[in-house]
Structures are given as structure tokens and as C-alpha cells.
Motif scaffolding. Sequence first.
Motif, short mmCIF file in Angstrom:
data_model
loop_
_atom_site.label_atom_id
_atom_site.label_comp_id
_atom_site.label_asym_id
_atom_site.label_seq_id
_atom_site.Cartn_x
_atom_site.Cartn_y
_atom_site.Cartn_z
N LEU A 56 12.84 47.06 -30.90
CA LEU A 56 13.53 46.09 -30.04
C LEU A 56 14.83 45.62 -30.69
CD1 LEU A 56 10.54 43.90 -28.77
CD2 LEU A 56 11.82 45.61 -27.47
N GLU A 57 14.80 45.42 -32.01
CA GLU A 57 16.01 44.99 -32.71
C GLU A 57 17.10 46.06 -32.66
OE1 GLU A 57 17.01 42.06 -34.14
OE2 GLU A 57 15.27 41.34 -33.03
N LYS A 58 16.69 47.32 -32.55
CA LYS A 58 17.66 48.42 -32.49
C LYS A 58 18.03 48.77 -31.06
CE LYS A 58 17.14 50.32 -37.03
NZ LYS A 58 17.63 51.43 -37.84
N LYS A 59 17.78 47.82 -30.14
CA LYS A 59 18.18 47.93 -28.73
C LYS A 59 17.43 49.03 -27.97
CE LYS A 59 22.13 47.30 -26.99
NZ LYS A 59 23.54 47.50 -26.60
N GLY A 72 22.43 50.89 -20.68
CA GLY A 72 23.04 50.32 -21.87
C GLY A 72 22.11 50.13 -23.05
N PHE A 73 20.85 50.59 -22.92
CA PHE A 73 19.92 50.50 -24.04
C PHE A 73 19.93 51.81 -24.82
CE2 PHE A 73 18.53 47.47 -20.87
CZ PHE A 73 18.29 46.34 -21.63
N SER A 74 19.28 51.81 -25.98
CA SER A 74 19.36 52.97 -26.87
C SER A 74 18.33 54.04 -26.58
CB SER A 74 19.21 52.51 -28.33
OG SER A 74 20.23 51.61 -28.68
N GLY A 78 12.77 44.41 -14.18
CA GLY A 78 13.78 43.91 -13.25
C GLY A 78 15.11 43.66 -13.94
N GLY A 79 15.07 43.10 -15.14
CA GLY A 79 16.29 42.83 -15.89
C GLY A 79 17.02 44.10 -16.28
N ILE A 80 16.26 45.15 -16.62
CA ILE A 80 16.88 46.44 -16.97
C ILE A 80 17.61 47.01 -15.76
CG2 ILE A 80 16.38 48.83 -17.63
CD1 ILE A 80 13.96 47.68 -19.22
N VAL A 81 16.95 46.97 -14.60
CA VAL A 81 17.57 47.49 -13.38
C VAL A 81 18.83 46.69 -13.04
CG1 VAL A 81 17.27 47.86 -10.90
CG2 VAL A 81 15.38 48.37 -12.48
N THR A 111 12.31 44.20 -23.86
CA THR A 111 13.62 44.36 -24.49
C THR A 111 13.79 43.26 -25.52
OG1 THR A 111 14.69 42.96 -22.83
CG2 THR A 111 14.64 45.33 -22.39
N ARG A 112 14.87 43.32 -26.26
CA ARG A 112 15.08 42.32 -27.31
C ARG A 112 15.16 40.91 -26.73
NH1 ARG A 112 20.06 43.21 -31.35
NH2 ARG A 112 21.14 43.21 -29.34
#
Length: 437
Positions: A83-86, A237-239, A130-133, A120-121
Motif C-alpha cells: 500500500l505504501e508503494k501505491k 494511477g496506481f502501481s 468506488g474511489g479507484i473508479v 489503497t493507501r
Amino acid sequence: MNAPAAAPTIRPRDRDAVVQSLRAGVVPRSGQHLIQVGRTREIETLIGDIDRIVDGGSTFRLVIGEYGAGKTFFLNLVRAVALEKKLVVASADLNPDRRLHASGGQARSLYAELMRNIATRTKPDGGALGGIVEKFIATAKAEAKAAGVSTEAVIRQKLEHLTELVNGFDFADVIAAYCRGFEEGNEQLKADAIRWLRGEFSTKTDARVALGVRTIVDDAAVFDQLKLMARFVRLAGFSGLLVSLDELVNLYKLANAQARNSNYEQILRILNDSLQGTAVGLGFILGGTPEFLLDTRRGLYSYSALQSRLSQNTFAADGLVDFSGPVVRLSSLTPEDFYVLLQKIRHVYALGDATKHLLPDQGIFSFMEHCANRIGDTYFRTPRTTITSFVNMLAVLEQNPGTDWQQLLGGLEVTPDTAGAADLRVDEDDELASFKL
């Protein structure tokens, strides 16, 4: 040994999260770094895997350890680092109703649980889908505004390469539907889109009526859907995506050989795809017991293709290790590790203030001797119940000022952790039971 060096004070929320979990005999979901000891090489290995996912690669690890030896703690620690590494992390425990392969909805149930727990972090406790979308849509809206085109056109263009994957067309349609709901204030449309992404539609008819799509996430599509989700979170935008599965021993306990083999075949498929690099930005970390791995009659070694891929390097013996293979075997804690662990628990209990330690170093030594006399070396090799007893003792010392810890120790009951025996409890006469695949 000396007490831990002075450190910044620990927030009451973090202290309570750790202490309450340990006292209940469960693994803390946060604050693991406050009590982490040993296993440096194993952690470095998994951090290397995380870096590979960030670079767009794929990884597969089996974390093997005795019941109560710290598997779940280790998985949660890796989860926190990811999570810290996105990375986005989806985690779940297997049980009789949640499996990797099935035809009665159990695999879809596992997928739905993963999506409910997706983190997520900024939302580490799950429920982040929902936040990711919305993060993906916000990026698309900004690009659409700059280019003077519709948001949906940008979304379709961004998701175009997903259409080469199973369910890829419908995945793009569902994201576009969420975008329409977002722009029109249609909460029902947004909720239906999230339901589809979570695998919560049970029939194609319901999905077609709600979203106009022809497919759903069914038992057969779970792994393919995780591949889609891994690519999507990178577009948002995540890793990448890390999938963490614990309690794999539930596959070992399946009474029906065909049901077990079907699940092991799915593990083989995930392993092959990960090693061949066909999944992008996707990693798997699976936790199980030695029996789940090594039993040649009903464990992973009963499936010959897996045995050949998971066998230990014959040169890694007599204290030598090899962390380059897919299996990471957790070494047992030593008495020295356990001493440091108890020091850290004492320090967390005191909110990081060494002047408020409830027990001197000699008290920790005496507690360990007491445990060793009662239950032998299992007190540090599988320390779950021992740690609970230690936290219980600290609680009494805190709430009863002036209590003599030596007198308290004399009446302390410590019992060995035997709950792991259930891992091997299988109805041996039911090998040909009609178990639904």
C-alpha cells in the motif's frame, strides 16, 4: 539485552489496534511495523516482488509456515508495504464457500470478497473500489476537457487495449456506465456498475437489464477478471494489484479429489501466467501450512505439475536458503526473536514511553522461563497463545497499580496453541463424496 532505544511516542489508535488484536489472538491489520521482528530476508524478497509489480511485471509467492507461526502477520506486513508503494491490495481468506475454482458460485464468492476488501493507501481497510473508479474517471475528465472531447470518448480510448482480454469489452462498458451515472447524478447506475465490478451479479439477465452488458464475473472468469483489474488500476494511477490469499489449507481439506485437483490446476495456471509474464502489474501471495504444500496425497505435491515447480532447491539445506523460487518458507522465531518481540509489545503498550513500561526486562525473561516450563519450545515457535497471555498480564498490571509481577506470574496459565490441528482434520472416508465442483 537492553530495552529498545527511545522512539517517537506511539499514537493511541495504533497502540489500541495492536494490543486489542493481540489480546484477541488475531493479527493486527495496522501497526505491524511496531512489533515486527526477524525474517529480514523474507521481507526483502517480497519487497522485491512488489517492485517487480510496480515495473509492470507479475509475481507469484507461496508463503509456507506452521499454524500460529506468523503467516498471517507476515502477509499483512507485506500488504502494508504494498500500500505504501501505491499498489492496490485485494485480500481474502479461503473457506468452504470461497475457492479458486468451482461451479457452484464459490469462486465468484472469493472474487466478490477480494473486491469488497480491495484497499489503497488512503483507504487501507477496504471498500476502495468506488474511489479507484472515480480516480480513473477524474483523470479522463481532465484529459477530455483539455482535448475538447467527451469524457466517454477518452475512457473508451484508454480502455481499448483491455478488450483483448476476457470480458474486456463489457469491462469498458461498465466503466463508461459508471461515468454516465457520475455525470448525471444517477446513483443507481453507479451502484450497478460497482456491483458488476465486484462480481455480485448472479445472472447475465440481471446484468443486461441494469447495464446492457452480456457477461458477468462467473466462476470461470475470476482469474481473467483479476488480470483486467490489474491493468485498470494502473490506468487509474496506481502501481499495480497485489492479491493476498490466506488459509489455503481449506483446499487441502476438500474431501473430493476432483474438487481439490481443479483448484490446484487453477493455482498452476496462475503460477504459469505469473512466471511467463503474461499478467501485467499483478502479483499473488498465498499463505498455507507445510501440509498444504508437501502432502503427496492431498496437498499441492499431489499435483505433479505443481510439485515439479514448487520443489525446494536441493542445495538449500543445512541452513542454506534460496529465495528465488516461488515458495518462501517462514523460519520459526528464535528465543532471541521472541524476547525482542515481547520488548516491543511492552513498548507499544506504554505508548512508546520507556518510563511507563509495566514490566522490567527481568520480568520478560521470567515470563519466557515460565512459558518454557509449562509448554516447552512451542511458546516461541507458534507464539499466538503465549503473546495473548503476555498482553493479559500487562493489562492486569496496568489496571492494578502496585501489583507484584512476580506474584502474578506464579498463577499465570499458558496453554499450547492446538487450533492448527483442525487444518489436518479431514474425513478420510469421504474421498469419493459427491462434492460440488
